[in-house]
Design a protein around this motif. Sequence first.
Motif, PDB file in Angstrom:
ATOM      1  N   GLU A 469       0.835  -1.194   0.000  1.00  0.00           N
ATOM      2  CA  GLU A 469       0.000   0.000   0.000  1.00  0.00           C
ATOM      3  C   GLU A 469       0.877   1.256   0.000  1.00  0.00           C
ATOM      4  O   GLU A 469       1.873   1.321   0.738  1.00  0.00           O
ATOM      5  N   PRO A 470       0.531   2.237  -0.816  1.00  0.00           N
ATOM      6  CA  PRO A 470       1.343   3.454  -0.853  1.00  0.00           C
ATOM      7  C   PRO A 470       1.266   4.242   0.440  1.00  0.00           C
ATOM      8  O   PRO A 470       0.203   4.337   1.068  1.00  0.00           O
ATOM      9  N   SER A 471       2.413   4.805   0.828  1.00  0.00           N
ATOM     10  CA  SER A 471       2.484   5.695   1.981  1.00  0.00           C
ATOM     11  C   SER A 471       3.652   6.637   1.778  1.00  0.00           C
ATOM     12  O   SER A 471       4.493   6.424   0.901  1.00  0.00           O
ATOM     13  N   GLU A 472       3.730   7.658   2.615  1.00  0.00           N
ATOM     14  CA  GLU A 472       4.806   8.637   2.493  1.00  0.00           C
ATOM     15  C   GLU A 472       6.130   8.143   3.087  1.00  0.00           C
ATOM     16  O   GLU A 472       7.178   8.752   2.861  1.00  0.00           O
ATOM     17  N   ALA A 473       6.133   7.044   3.828  1.00  0.00           N
ATOM     18  CA  ALA A 473       7.337   6.586   4.526  1.00  0.00           C
ATOM     19  C   ALA A 473       8.520   6.318   3.592  1.00  0.00           C
ATOM     20  O   ALA A 473       9.641   6.763   3.882  1.00  0.00           O
ATOM     21  N   PRO A 474       8.350   5.600   2.471  1.00  0.00           N
ATOM     22  CA  PRO A 474       9.518   5.377   1.601  1.00  0.00           C
ATOM     23  C   PRO A 474      10.132   6.668   1.070  1.00  0.00           C
ATOM     24  O   PRO A 474      11.363   6.768   0.958  1.00  0.00           O
ATOM     25  N   LEU A 475       9.314   7.653   0.746  1.00  0.00           N
ATOM     26  CA  LEU A 475       9.839   8.926   0.271  1.00  0.00           C
ATOM     27  C   LEU A 475      10.665   9.603   1.352  1.00  0.00           C
ATOM     28  O   LEU A 475      11.796  10.062   1.094  1.00  0.00           O
ATOM     29  N   LEU A 476      10.137   9.683   2.555  1.00  0.00           N
ATOM     30  CA  LEU A 476      10.847  10.359   3.642  1.00  0.00           C
ATOM     31  C   LEU A 476      12.133   9.630   4.002  1.00  0.00           C
ATOM     32  O   LEU A 476      13.163  10.261   4.273  1.00  0.00           O
ATOM     33  N   ASP A 477      12.091   8.300   3.978  1.00  0.00           N
ATOM     34  CA  ASP A 477      13.308   7.525   4.249  1.00  0.00           C
ATOM     35  C   ASP A 477      14.370   7.805   3.187  1.00  0.00           C
ATOM     36  O   ASP A 477      15.564   7.974   3.503  1.00  0.00           O
ATOM     37  N   TYR A 478      13.944   7.838   1.934  1.00  0.00           N
ATOM     38  CA  TYR A 478      14.858   8.130   0.824  1.00  0.00           C
ATOM     39  C   TYR A 478      15.488   9.512   0.971  1.00  0.00           C
ATOM     40  O   TYR A 478      16.706   9.683   0.803  1.00  0.00           O
ATOM     41  N   LEU A 479      14.679  10.512   1.300  1.00  0.00           N
ATOM     42  CA  LEU A 479      15.199  11.872   1.452  1.00  0.00           C
ATOM     43  C   LEU A 479      16.223  11.950   2.582  1.00  0.00           C
ATOM     44  O   LEU A 479      17.283  12.575   2.444  1.00  0.00           O
ATOM     45  N   GLU A 480      15.911  11.310   3.707  1.00  0.00           N
ATOM     46  CA  GLU A 480      16.835  11.367   4.845  1.00  0.00           C
ATOM     47  C   GLU A 480      18.143  10.648   4.522  1.00  0.00           C
ATOM     48  O   GLU A 480      19.220  11.139   4.884  1.00  0.00           O
ATOM     49  N   GLN A 481      18.071   9.540   3.819  1.00  0.00           N
ATOM     50  CA  GLN A 481      19.297   8.817   3.465  1.00  0.00           C
ATOM     51  C   GLN A 481      20.114   9.614   2.450  1.00  0.00           C
ATOM     52  O   GLN A 481      21.338   9.776   2.611  1.00  0.00           O
ATOM     53  N   LYS A 482      19.477  10.129   1.430  1.00  0.00           N
ATOM     54  CA  LYS A 482      20.188  10.837   0.365  1.00  0.00           C
ATOM     55  C   LYS A 482      20.842  12.108   0.856  1.00  0.00           C
ATOM     56  O   LYS A 482      22.037  12.333   0.665  1.00  0.00           O
ATOM     57  N   PHE A 483      20.053  12.978   1.501  1.00  0.00           N
ATOM     58  CA  PHE A 483      20.604  14.271   1.902  1.00  0.00           C
ATOM     59  C   PHE A 483      21.453  14.163   3.153  1.00  0.00           C
ATOM     60  O   PHE A 483      22.340  14.990   3.368  1.00  0.00           O
ATOM     61  N   GLY A 484      21.213  13.128   3.951  1.00  0.00           N
ATOM     62  CA  GLY A 484      22.117  12.867   5.057  1.00  0.00           C
ATOM     63  C   GLY A 484      23.509  12.555   4.557  1.00  0.00           C
ATOM     64  O   GLY A 484      24.514  13.020   5.135  1.00  0.00           O
ATOM     65  N   ALA A 485      23.590  11.778   3.467  1.00  0.00           N
ATOM     66  CA  ALA A 485      24.898  11.423   2.894  1.00  0.00           C
ATOM     67  C   ALA A 485      25.575  12.637   2.243  1.00  0.00           C
ATOM     68  O   ALA A 485      26.775  12.855   2.403  1.00  0.00           O
ATOM     69  N   ILE A 486      24.799  13.424   1.501  1.00  0.00           N
ATOM     70  CA  ILE A 486      25.383  14.563   0.793  1.00  0.00           C
ATOM     71  C   ILE A 486      25.871  15.628   1.774  1.00  0.00           C
ATOM     72  O   ILE A 486      26.962  16.202   1.601  1.00  0.00           O
ATOM     73  N   TYR A 487      25.102  15.871   2.815  1.00  0.00           N
ATOM     74  CA  TYR A 487      25.393  16.985   3.737  1.00  0.00           C
ATOM     75  C   TYR A 487      25.988  16.524   5.064  1.00  0.00           C
ATOM     76  O   TYR A 487      26.336  17.367   5.919  1.00  0.00           O
ATOM     77  N   GLY A 488      26.122  15.225   5.262  1.00  0.00           N
ATOM     78  CA  GLY A 488      26.731  14.737   6.489  1.00  0.00           C
ATOM     79  C   GLY A 488      25.912  14.990   7.736  1.00  0.00           C
ATOM     80  O   GLY A 488      26.469  15.300   8.786  1.00  0.00           O
ATOM     81  N   VAL A 489      24.590  14.846   7.638  1.00  0.00           N
ATOM     82  CA  VAL A 489      23.728  15.082   8.804  1.00  0.00           C
ATOM     83  C   VAL A 489      22.969  13.806   9.158  1.00  0.00           C
ATOM     84  O   VAL A 489      22.852  12.889   8.347  1.00  0.00           O
TER      85      VAL A 489
END
Length: 489
Positions: A469-489
Amino acid sequence: MTAYPELCAHLRETEALSYVAERLGWDQETMMPRGAAQQRAEEIGALEAVLHARRTDPRIEDWLARAEATTAVEARVLDLAGRAYNRASRIPARLATELARLTSLSQGIWAEARAAEDPAHFLPTLAQVVALKREEAACLSEGDLYDALLDDYEPGATHRQIGAMFDRMRPRIVALRDKVLGVDRAPNAIDHVFPEAAQLRMARICATAFGYDWTAGRLDNSVHPFTSGSGCDVRITTRVVESDPFNCLYSTIHEVGHGCYEQGIDPAYAFTPLGRGVSMGVHESQSRIYENQLGRSAAFTGWLYKRMVEGFGDFGVPDAAAFHACVNRVTPGFIRTEADELHYNLHIMLRFDLERALIAGKLEVADLEEAWNTRFEADFGVKVDRASHGFLQDVHWSVGLFGYFPTYSLGNVYAGCLNKAMRAEVDGIDAALAEGTAKPATDWLRDKLQRHGALRPPRETIFHACGFEPSEAPLLDYLEQKFGAIYGV
């Protein structure tokens, strides 16, 4: 025994005429002489009158009553045909024609006002559009006026569902945004001139990399990028800012996502209710996954960096890693279409709240600019410096697309789900992107989603593709992983 084929024959001709109307809109935005605006408005209004008469033809009701589906495809055609007939029959011919005529005219007035930074030139026309959309919503509504308009773009969705989704998304997005903006390692903006002709050549290379079929499409310039058509004639547009190549390149990739969806629908569904994307939320899932999860990935930007150096020479970015950070640079900019992935949904939340208030009569058009600027400063921490950076930036309200904006965020959410499922099932996506082709990903998307057109309702379409079932969780997880890696947060 004849009801179903007779209905389909009628629908086929109606769909063909609707494509003609759509082509008139494409021409208006790309090639039409400026002086033809009034004439084009009359042409589009006249064609809409013909279409409305066909969509409300009393024979449709008789055909629907007598037709018997023998397959799931036929059952879905009857369901969608009945829904369309019910909605069209509630709208008076006068209103349908006037909306088509006015929104055609309004589009040109908006473009003039935007170019001249002159809100007063546009506001009286926008007030007329809003009044007609309120009238249309009242004709369609069985409850909330805004929900009646939203249902045109995302069948079955309600403003309460969308609002609740935004309430769940906002805290994590804002927290991540604030962390990212608080670090010292933010990439600098690119300071270089990228000639228009060279940008358009690069845009075509990117479109090809994502599988756009040039035998069934073309690329042109427009004030606001868009996609038009379906099947064998799917046209995309972009825009060029010589100081910002990402505007052109990622607008192109975004529109290619829309275009590939329409090009990829099973040809057997052409000129039927199944022969288009099922909803704008699902449509945006394709444009957003092409643009972001694929197009802004480290793998693809590494390949793109090499092409950029070949095409533009030294433009001040030392290597592929720095280029990836530039492509994904987080900044509270004014323009939605240029927004990074963290700010993008905040742009949509702003528009969602303002257009609901406009349709409900809680916000008048005369007060829209001030309401926009106040909300933008609160959400982004920046004062709007001119109207083209504020409420005049988007074409949607000028052409009456109230209820459309939340589908962009739904598309982001659906794209997050699709990306999670796709990467669990398909090997070699990043290796291919690093070589300049998205084929493993786009093949999966075509098989799991695009070819099915409107065969299933929106959320069921995503569930069928992803297996959950679609939910916002995969999007938010992806954003946190991606930008956490780029910005070191």
